[in-house]
Enzyme design. Structure first.
Site, PDB file in Angstrom:
ATOM      1  N   ASP A 255      22.852  50.617  36.067  1.00 44.60           N
ATOM      2  CA  ASP A 255      22.871  49.662  37.181  1.00 44.60           C
ATOM      3  C   ASP A 255      24.123  49.866  38.026  1.00 44.60           C
ATOM      4  O   ASP A 255      25.249  49.747  37.533  1.00 44.60           O
ATOM      5  CB  ASP A 255      22.843  48.226  36.656  1.00 44.60           C
TER       6      ASP A 255
ATOM      7  N   TYR B   2      30.135  48.594  44.792  1.00 38.20           N
ATOM      8  CA  TYR B   2      30.996  48.996  43.684  1.00 38.20           C
ATOM      9  C   TYR B   2      31.855  50.187  44.115  1.00 38.20           C
ATOM     10  O   TYR B   2      31.424  51.335  44.101  1.00 38.20           O
ATOM     11  CB  TYR B   2      30.172  49.372  42.451  1.00 38.20           C
TER      12      TYR B   2
ATOM     13  N   LYS C 108      21.391  48.046  44.531  1.00 39.90           N
ATOM     14  CA  LYS C 108      21.292  46.735  45.162  1.00 39.90           C
ATOM     15  C   LYS C 108      21.298  46.851  46.680  1.00 39.90           C
ATOM     16  O   LYS C 108      21.723  47.867  47.238  1.00 39.90           O
ATOM     17  CB  LYS C 108      22.457  45.847  44.684  1.00 39.90           C
TER      18      LYS C 108
END
Length: 327
Positions: free
Chosen positions: A54, A59, A85
């Site tokens: 994930d 990030y 995401k």
């Protein structure tokens, strides 16, 4: 339970391992990680049989996705399940910056964008950074940041991508259980397939049990439990440690102490109890943990496999740390 035990991811047709690797840490969460170490960490997870990964654009402002692609690029594409995401676009001078990302590329930041076009653009950018032709699970990241557009435009885009077979599953990535409940209730049918719930179904916080977990169980929505170590708070509750609490509230500190005391009586590391607790609810398919090194993901895999006596759970219930899960 083993890290490489396989389970269907709800109704998605995907199969995941019981342990997943969260990739915020290799994007520089709280401290920088050398590129080679990041790649070694992901590859070691694969060697351990972990097939759930994930990441997210935010990030390290693309750093995590780039490193993930470098690590997994030589793998057979059907050998793992990859989640990323939408909701933030990474771009030069993006204003939605966070000081928690060490070693992020200079001059880049994120901008909130839950529009239909923004979601499609975000996915395309993610695929470029990953060097892949698809992701399996796409989360709406932090939908509370712009809830009307997230449950409207963003969900419609993800639903269209799912219907077209571009992605395998629509999901939410949330830190607040009530936000996920509202999204599941307001999104048009068929709704999200999964929810990644961070920090709200753990030894220190069970607010996900109030409404979200029962709703997911009722609807066949798979839950991925993340943040089960509360960003390290469970292991190092000192104020100012990199777990997000400048001052740890006394009730929370008391809960941490109770966990440590019960685990010590049974000779069980708190990490083993923390990683195994989420599976006490049947809606949970997998637990997702972060790691900055091969050794850290090895430790997590060993903790998940560590036998935990039934008596430990009953003592944690008696101490008021965990609830009794109905059914």
């Amino acid at each position: 339970m083993r890290a490489d035990d396989s389970i269907p991811l709800g109704r998605t047709g995907l199969t995941v391992s019981r342990l997943g690797l969260g990739l915020a840490s290799i994007g520089g969460l709280f401290r920088a990680v050398p590129h080679e170490r990041a790649v070694e960490t992901v590859r070691r997870a694969r060697e351990l049989g972990i097939r759930l990964f994930d990441t997210a654009p935010v990030y390290g402002y693309g750093l995590s996705e780039t490193r993930t692609g470098a690590a997994l690029g030589s793998e057979r594409r059907d050998a793992y399940v990859l989640c990323t995401k939408v909701g933030r676009l990474v771009e030069p001078d993006g204003p939605d910056t966070q000081p928690i990302w060490a070693g992020a590329p200079a001059g880049l930041g994120a901008r909130l964008d839950y529009s239909y076009g923004g979601v499609v653009r975000s996915l395309h950018q993610s695929l470029e950074r990953l060097g892949l032709d698809r992701v399996d699970v796409l989360h709406v990241h932090d939908p509370e940041q712009d809830f009307p557009r997230a449950v409207g435009d963003a969900y419609r885009a993800l639903d269209d991508l799912r219907r077209a077979g571009v992605i395998g599953a629509v999901s939410l990535g949330v830190n607040h259980a009530d936000v996920a409940v509202r999204f599941l209730r307001e999104a048009p049918a068929p709704g999200p397939d999964c929810v990644m719930l961070a920090g709200r179904w753990s030894l220190l916080d069970q607010s996900g049990l109030d409404a979200l977990l029962p709703l997911c169980q009722e609807r066949g929505v798979a839950v991925l439990a993340a943040g089960v170590l509360q960003s390290g708070l469970l292991l190092d509750p000192r104020p100012g440690a990199p777990h997000g609490h400048e001052h740890v509230p006394p009730p929370l500190a008391a809960r941490v102490r109770a966990v440590h005391e019960v685990c010590a009586r049974h000779g069980i590391p708190p990490t083993a109890a923390a990683l195994q607790f989420p599976f006490t609810h049947p809606a949970v398919a997998a637990v997702v943990v972060g790691a900055r090194s091969p050794e850290e993901i090895e430790d997590s895999a060993a903790s998940l496999a560590r036998p935990v006596p039934v008596r430990l759970w009953s003592e944690l219930r008696d101490a008021g740390v965990i609830p009794r899960v109905p059914g």
